[in-house]
Design an enzyme around this catalytic site. Structure first.
Site, mmCIF file in Angstrom:
data_model
loop_
_atom_site.group_PDB
_atom_site.id
_atom_site.type_symbol
_atom_site.label_atom_id
_atom_site.label_comp_id
_atom_site.label_asym_id
_atom_site.label_seq_id
_atom_site.Cartn_x
_atom_site.Cartn_y
_atom_site.Cartn_z
ATOM 1 C CE LYS A 105 9.010 8.875 -6.568
ATOM 2 N NZ LYS A 105 8.889 7.442 -6.230
ATOM 3 C CG HIS A 160 5.005 14.506 0.539
ATOM 4 N ND1 HIS A 160 3.923 13.613 1.542
ATOM 5 C CD2 HIS A 160 5.479 13.775 -0.136
ATOM 6 C CE1 HIS A 160 4.021 12.711 1.909
ATOM 7 N NE2 HIS A 160 4.924 12.505 0.390
ATOM 8 C CG HIS A 171 7.713 13.151 3.389
ATOM 9 N ND1 HIS A 171 7.886 13.449 1.624
ATOM 10 C CD2 HIS A 171 7.915 11.717 3.399
ATOM 11 C CE1 HIS A 171 8.325 12.020 1.414
ATOM 12 N NE2 HIS A 171 7.789 10.852 2.112
HETATM 13 N N1 ARG Z 1 9.892 6.483 2.348
HETATM 14 C C1 ARG Z 1 8.845 6.036 2.127
HETATM 15 C C2 ARG Z 1 6.922 7.130 1.769
HETATM 16 O O1 ARG Z 1 7.767 8.643 1.622
HETATM 17 C C3 ARG Z 1 8.185 6.263 4.090
HETATM 18 C C4 ARG Z 1 9.022 4.840 4.417
HETATM 19 C C5 ARG Z 1 7.885 4.810 5.778
HETATM 20 N N2 ARG Z 1 9.485 3.626 6.577
HETATM 21 C C6 ARG Z 1 9.212 3.089 6.820
HETATM 22 N N3 ARG Z 1 9.862 2.249 7.391
HETATM 23 N N4 ARG Z 1 7.683 2.289 5.090
HETATM 24 O O2 ARG Z 1 6.149 6.813 1.457
#
Ligand code: ARG
Length: 613
Positions: free
Chosen positions: A161, A164, A167
């Site tokens: 994905k 963005h 991130h």
């Molecule tokens: N991969 C997730 C996203 O892009 C964020 C992860 C955040 N960390 C966690 N431990 N939930 O939305």
């Protein structure tokens, strides 16, 4: 970045006879020393107040004096605050540290003795900048985290994905927090928790058969997998069978089907390789690439069983949930009807595994405020499960970035952001051919300025605020921008190049990097000097506050205040034109110290301070 030992001998030994109060670091933080000196003056007149208590009441100020104390805060029984202030002022005897005091009503204003102040501040910086830790100078930091371990999870993009801008914020803030903790003596562990599991991998498998290319994958896995994902998603909207196949494929993955997993592993590995490269350009690195896929099924089901035994699980339409409404956290689904694992349960399992493996004293999640509820839910569930370490988890959240797009469009990858920022800066630099030709690596330099621009825009305001992504504003040299900051540093760096006859400042034994600078600073008398010194001396306080609030914005503000103070000092404190050589040297020392401190603050923010541009 290479790490160098932090235990180097202290070059010019610190020789103050003042007491060292608990929690203060006078040999590393000059203001701690001077605040103690102020407290002693008050304590001499009012012995019933402890030094510590007075110390806490000493504020730094600019207009009326270097330090101020508001007497009412001490609530002395039977004495009016303005009377006690007046008594302190009338019995004041100047000393080595404090030169003057003035009582205004219940307030006291003290001024440091500039000669002592200059000597101590500049020597401290000289001593402390030799001691770096992973590239971050120790000046401004302390050992408050010694013997403690922090795990910080940040960035955490989803494979296949978009990476963005949310991130990117997590990446920028997270790396700052790692640098900050490290600088304050913590043992740190940086972790990227990839979104590397879930139904989308079933879709990609189906899509890869149709649209995949090994060559593209190797070239840029992140983009290629995203393209495949977009295309097959499109197909799926008209063709039911795509989703069925995808579901079936993901089931195979969850059941441990080797051939399905093998392919997925390749995608993951290529993606990580590409991420590593991009993070490297951002001056960001991870000790561990973990991910949702790495959480074992056992770690996910065991806590559920325990919740069940504790009577905390209820069932609704086949799904299992934990009722968190009494904490205003709604009802959290921990198991779906079809039994597949979910984001929340994986986070619960991941936290448990991390504690078992790393035994952290603190774990920080840098995750967007959009996920406040999600994070609060799994924190709460962990505490309901009575894990003694559940209280060690902290969520550092942040607001949205609005209006992000590049010249190519709105689907933005990290790569594109870096490239666009560097290109625009590169075009700008070419406009000044003389300077441009003096820069060794124009591409690298323009990229660094571009990245600085993006990061400064991101960290300039409180992290909880949303902000508008604005290319022209952030890339401008005017106003409080990243390029301006790099420019301020470059200008300081040019001082050394322009005054070779005054160098080296360290004459004791220039070959010994630990030898101290020994320049008479008594010629530094201008108010501008006091202002700059005060800023330099306040840097440890800035770092301390950043540590308390997990906010980079205070450090950014500090950088700009220092840059502004310097830029208004070029004329009054000229070096080149000064015929008094010893004063010129002292001024140069002041400027080079400012460069060290500005550089330290920039490094803490994960920026690479430039020498030329
Ligand atoms: N991969 C997730 C996203 O892009 C964020 C992860 C955040 N960390 C966690 N431990 N939930 O939305």
């Amino acid at each position: 970045m290479a790490s160098s030992p932090t235990t180097s001998a202290t070059p010019s030994t610190f020789s103050s006879t003042l007491p060292v109060l608990p929690g203060t670091y006078p040999e590393r933080a000059p203001l701690d020393l001077f605040r103690t000196a102020v407290a002693i003056h008050i304590n001499r007149v009012i012995p019933e107040l402890s030094l510590e208590k007075i110390f806490d009441g000493v504020d730094i100020l600019k207009k009326e004096g270097d330090f101020s104390v508001a007497m009412p805060r001490f609530r002395l029984p039977g004495v009016k605050p303005d009377v006690s202030a007046a008594t302190v002022a009338s019995s004041f005897q100047p000393d080595e540290y404090i030169e003057t005091v003035k009582a205004v009503g219940p307030f006291l204003y003290f001024n440091a003795r500039l000669s002592t102040f200059a000597r101590i501040v500049l020597r401290t910086i000289d001593r402390e900048t030799f001691r770096t830790l992973d590239g971050v100078p120790r000046y401004g930091t302390n050992d408050s985290g010694k013997g403690k371990k922090v795990l910080i999870e940040y960035s955490s993009p989803n494979i296949a994905k978009q990476f963005h801008i949310g991130h990117l914020r997590s990446t920028i803030i997270g790396q700052f927090l790692i640098n900050l903790h490290k600088a304050n003596g913590w043992e740190t562990l940086s972790m990227n928790y990839l979104g590397d599991w879930g139904r989308q991998f079933g879709l990609i498998a189906v899509g890869f058969e149709k649209y995949g290319s090994q060559e593209e994958l190797e070239k840029d896995a992140i983009k290629h997998l995203y393209d495949v994902y977009v295309k097959i998603n499109n197909d799926a909207s008209t063709d039911e069978s795509v989703l069925d196949k995808a579901r079936e494929h993901f089931r195979q993955m969850e059941d441990g089907g080797e051939s399905a997993l093998k392919q997925w592993r390749i995608w993951r590995d290529y993606s990580i390789e590409k991420y590593r490269e991009e993070y490297g350009r951002l001056n960001v690195s991870f000790d561990v690439y973990s991910g949702e896929s790495q959480v074992s099924l056992e770690s996910q089901s065991a806590p559920l069983e325990r919740l069940e035994k504790m009577g905390l699980i209820s069932e609704e339409k086949g799904a299992k949930l934990v009722d968190l409404t009494q904490w205003k956290l709604e009802k959290a689904v921990v198991r779906k009807k079809d039994g597949t694992s979910i984001y929340l349960t994986r986070d619960i399992g991941a936290a448990i595994e991390r504690y078992e493996k790393y035994k952290f004293d603190k774990m920080i999640y840098v995750v967007a405020s959009q996920q406040d509820l999600h994070v609060a839910q799994f924190f709460k569930i962990l505490s309901l499960l009575e894990y003694p370490w559940a209280g060690r988890l902290q969520h550092v959240n942040y607001g949205l970035v609005l209006g992000m797009s590049t010249r190519k469009g709105t689907a933005v990858f990290l790569d594109d952001i870096i490239r666009e920022a560097s290109e625009i800066m590169h075009e700008q630099m070419k406009k000044n051919p003389d300077k441009y030709s003096a820069v060794e690596d124009p591409e690298g330099t323009s990229r660094e300025i571009g990245i600085t621009a993006v990061k400064i825009q991101d960290m300039a305001a409180k992290r909880i605020n949303n902000y508008n992504f604005n290319w022209s504003r952030m890339l401008s040299f005017e106003g409080d921008t990243g390029p301006y900051l790099q420019y301020a540093h470059v200008r300081l760096a040019s001082m050394a190049r322009k005054n070779p006859e005054l160098l080296p400042l360290r004459t004791a034994d220039p070959s010994d990097p630990k030898s101290s600078i020994d320049i008479d600073t008594d010629s530094l008398t201008e108010p501008k000097v006091r202002e700059i010194l005060m800023l330099l001396a306040s840097y440890p306080d800035v770092v301390k506050t950043a540590m308390e609030k997990y906010e980079p914005s205070g450090v950014v503000t500090f950088c700009f205040r220092l840059s502004h103070a310097i830029s208004s000092a070029w004329e009054t404190l000229s070096v080149k034109g000064d015929t008094d050589r010893s004063r010129a040297s002292a001024r140069l020392w002041l400027f080079l110290s400012a460069k060290e401190v500005l550089g330290a603050a920039m490094r803490l923010l994960s920026l690479m301070p430039l020498e030329r541009m």
